[in-house]
Scaffold this motif. Structure first.
Motif, PDB file in Angstrom:
ATOM      1  N   THR A  37      56.713  15.573  35.671  1.00 15.61           N
ATOM      2  CA  THR A  37      56.413  17.000  35.702  1.00 15.61           C
ATOM      3  C   THR A  37      57.007  17.606  34.432  1.00 15.61           C
ATOM      4  O   THR A  37      57.831  16.981  33.756  1.00 15.61           O
ATOM      5  N   LEU A  38      56.614  18.811  34.114  1.00 10.97           N
ATOM      6  CA  LEU A  38      57.176  19.482  32.940  1.00 10.97           C
ATOM      7  C   LEU A  38      58.687  19.591  33.063  1.00 10.97           C
ATOM      8  O   LEU A  38      59.424  19.353  32.107  1.00 10.97           O
ATOM      9  N   PHE A  39      59.158  19.908  34.245  1.00 11.71           N
ATOM     10  CA  PHE A  39      60.608  20.031  34.476  1.00 11.71           C
ATOM     11  C   PHE A  39      61.306  18.707  34.162  1.00 11.71           C
ATOM     12  O   PHE A  39      62.325  18.679  33.460  1.00 11.71           O
ATOM     13  N   GLU A  40      60.767  17.603  34.664  1.00 12.74           N
ATOM     14  CA  GLU A  40      61.369  16.291  34.413  1.00 12.74           C
ATOM     15  C   GLU A  40      61.294  15.933  32.933  1.00 12.74           C
ATOM     16  O   GLU A  40      62.253  15.431  32.341  1.00 12.74           O
ATOM     17  N   PHE A  41      60.140  16.219  32.319  1.00 20.17           N
ATOM     18  CA  PHE A  41      59.926  15.896  30.917  1.00 20.17           C
ATOM     19  C   PHE A  41      60.931  16.612  30.016  1.00 20.17           C
ATOM     20  O   PHE A  41      61.554  16.016  29.150  1.00 20.17           O
ATOM     21  N   VAL A  42      61.075  17.898  30.232  1.00 22.60           N
ATOM     22  CA  VAL A  42      61.971  18.699  29.394  1.00 22.60           C
ATOM     23  C   VAL A  42      63.427  18.271  29.588  1.00 22.60           C
ATOM     24  O   VAL A  42      64.203  18.228  28.638  1.00 22.60           O
ATOM     25  N   GLU A  84      64.734  15.024  24.439  1.00 18.10           N
ATOM     26  CA  GLU A  84      65.139  16.063  23.506  1.00 18.10           C
ATOM     27  C   GLU A  84      63.919  16.453  22.684  1.00 18.10           C
ATOM     28  O   GLU A  84      63.331  15.628  22.001  1.00 18.10           O
ATOM     29  N   LEU A  85      63.533  17.695  22.792  1.00 18.46           N
ATOM     30  CA  LEU A  85      62.376  18.174  22.041  1.00 18.46           C
ATOM     31  C   LEU A  85      62.858  19.005  20.867  1.00 18.46           C
ATOM     32  O   LEU A  85      63.666  19.905  21.042  1.00 18.46           O
ATOM     33  N   ASN A  86      62.313  18.699  19.697  1.00 17.47           N
ATOM     34  CA  ASN A  86      62.647  19.545  18.562  1.00 17.47           C
ATOM     35  C   ASN A  86      61.776  20.796  18.618  1.00 17.47           C
ATOM     36  O   ASN A  86      60.876  20.916  19.444  1.00 17.47           O
ATOM     37  N   LEU A  87      62.050  21.725  17.737  1.00 18.15           N
ATOM     38  CA  LEU A  87      61.352  23.007  17.747  1.00 18.15           C
ATOM     39  C   LEU A  87      59.848  22.846  17.563  1.00 18.15           C
ATOM     40  O   LEU A  87      59.057  23.469  18.273  1.00 18.15           O
ATOM     41  N   VAL A  88      59.421  21.982  16.648  1.00 12.72           N
ATOM     42  CA  VAL A  88      57.996  21.801  16.371  1.00 12.72           C
ATOM     43  C   VAL A  88      57.285  21.254  17.605  1.00 12.72           C
ATOM     44  O   VAL A  88      56.225  21.755  18.004  1.00 12.72           O
ATOM     45  N   SER A  90      58.283  21.425  20.710  1.00 13.08           N
ATOM     46  CA  SER A  90      58.359  22.436  21.772  1.00 13.08           C
ATOM     47  C   SER A  90      57.290  23.501  21.588  1.00 13.08           C
ATOM     48  O   SER A  90      56.623  23.900  22.550  1.00 13.08           O
ATOM     49  N   LEU A  91      57.115  23.977  20.362  1.00 16.25           N
ATOM     50  CA  LEU A  91      56.097  24.991  20.077  1.00 16.25           C
ATOM     51  C   LEU A  91      54.688  24.437  20.300  1.00 16.25           C
ATOM     52  O   LEU A  91      53.834  25.113  20.874  1.00 16.25           O
ATOM     53  N   ASP A  92      54.448  23.203  19.872  1.00 13.20           N
ATOM     54  CA  ASP A  92      53.149  22.577  20.061  1.00 13.20           C
ATOM     55  C   ASP A  92      52.833  22.451  21.555  1.00 13.20           C
ATOM     56  O   ASP A  92      51.730  22.785  21.997  1.00 13.20           O
ATOM     57  N   PHE A  93      53.797  21.997  22.313  1.00 14.38           N
ATOM     58  CA  PHE A  93      53.632  21.838  23.759  1.00 14.38           C
ATOM     59  C   PHE A  93      53.349  23.191  24.417  1.00 14.38           C
ATOM     60  O   PHE A  93      52.458  23.322  25.254  1.00 14.38           O
ATOM     61  N   THR A  94      54.097  24.199  24.018  1.00 15.97           N
ATOM     62  CA  THR A  94      53.915  25.549  24.564  1.00 15.97           C
ATOM     63  C   THR A  94      52.529  26.092  24.237  1.00 15.97           C
ATOM     64  O   THR A  94      51.867  26.689  25.094  1.00 15.97           O
ATOM     65  N   LEU A  95      52.063  25.886  23.010  1.00 20.39           N
ATOM     66  CA  LEU A  95      50.727  26.340  22.619  1.00 20.39           C
ATOM     67  C   LEU A  95      49.634  25.633  23.423  1.00 20.39           C
ATOM     68  O   LEU A  95      48.646  26.262  23.821  1.00 20.39           O
ATOM     69  N   GLN A  96      49.812  24.339  23.675  1.00 22.15           N
ATOM     70  CA  GLN A  96      48.837  23.618  24.500  1.00 22.15           C
ATOM     71  C   GLN A  96      48.771  24.219  25.904  1.00 22.15           C
ATOM     72  O   GLN A  96      47.673  24.429  26.444  1.00 22.15           O
ATOM     73  N   ILE A 125      53.007  29.652  38.309  1.00 23.09           N
ATOM     74  CA  ILE A 125      53.225  28.776  37.158  1.00 23.09           C
ATOM     75  C   ILE A 125      54.708  28.603  36.974  1.00 23.09           C
ATOM     76  O   ILE A 125      55.467  29.550  36.803  1.00 23.09           O
ATOM     77  N   LYS A 126      55.124  27.335  37.016  1.00 28.56           N
ATOM     78  CA  LYS A 126      56.525  26.978  36.806  1.00 28.56           C
ATOM     79  C   LYS A 126      56.575  25.489  36.431  1.00 28.56           C
ATOM     80  O   LYS A 126      55.594  24.767  36.663  1.00 28.56           O
ATOM     81  N   PRO A 127      57.656  25.030  35.854  1.00 29.11           N
ATOM     82  CA  PRO A 127      57.725  23.626  35.401  1.00 29.11           C
ATOM     83  C   PRO A 127      57.434  22.592  36.492  1.00 29.11           C
ATOM     84  O   PRO A 127      56.816  21.566  36.208  1.00 29.11           O
ATOM     85  N   ASP A 128      57.803  22.834  37.733  1.00 25.25           N
ATOM     86  CA  ASP A 128      57.535  21.863  38.793  1.00 25.25           C
ATOM     87  C   ASP A 128      56.051  21.747  39.113  1.00 25.25           C
ATOM     88  O   ASP A 128      55.607  20.743  39.654  1.00 25.25           O
ATOM     89  N   ASN A 129      55.267  22.776  38.798  1.00 24.28           N
ATOM     90  CA  ASN A 129      53.835  22.737  39.089  1.00 24.28           C
ATOM     91  C   ASN A 129      53.048  22.218  37.896  1.00 24.28           C
ATOM     92  O   ASN A 129      51.861  22.127  37.939  1.00 24.28           O
TER      93      ASN A 129
END
Length: 140
Positions: A97-102, A106-110, A112-118, A136-140
């Motif tokens: 899940t997004l929560f587990e992934f994050v 360790e995500l760098n800024l680039v 993290s921004l790419d993932f957020t834009l997707q 909408i939340k990381p577990d979903n």
């Protein structure tokens, strides 16, 4: 009355329990394809409002939206028969899940921004089709 067990085999018996239903990893008995089986909780099976909400959720999965699993199977034609246990099967998406992934990586800024834009693009496409997620939340 059609049940999931005619076509799908559960690969886990525990499943993940959410507010409306339980999700299990399943395999198609005929072609071996993996899926995510969602069943309404027993306490919701006879509740008309929950059944309609469940149908709306499955109907969204029938649309072709990049980043959202596709619907593979369902028995929603039995919606009106409250004795039938509703289910649907969507594509199985392997991974965290997004929560587990994050929390694992360790995500760098680039990245993290790419993932957020997707994620924003997926939400925007849903909104243009009149689909609004209520939780909408990381577990979903």
């Amino acid at each position: 009355m059609r049940t999931y067990s005619e076509t799908w085999e559960k690969l886990d018996n525990e499943g993940k329990i959410g507010g409306q239903g339980s999700i299990f990893k399943v395999r198609n008995k005929e072609n071996g394809r993996l899926g995510a089986l969602k069943c309404l909780l027993d306490s919701h099976q006879k509740d008309s409002e929950r059944r309609l909400r469940f149908k709306r959720e499955a109907t969204i999965l029938k649309q072709n939206i990049d980043g959202i699993p596709k619907l593979l199977d369902d028995n929603l034609d039995l919606l009106e028969n409250k004795e039938s246990e509703l289910f649907y099967v969507a594509e199985w998406i392997e991974g965290d899940t997004l929560f587990e992934f994050v929390n694992k990586k360790e995500l760098n800024l680039v990245k993290s921004l790419d993932f957020t834009l997707q994620l924003c693009n997926i939400v925007q496409e849903c909104h243009t089709k009149g689909i609004y997620h209520r939780d909408i939340k990381p577990d979903n």
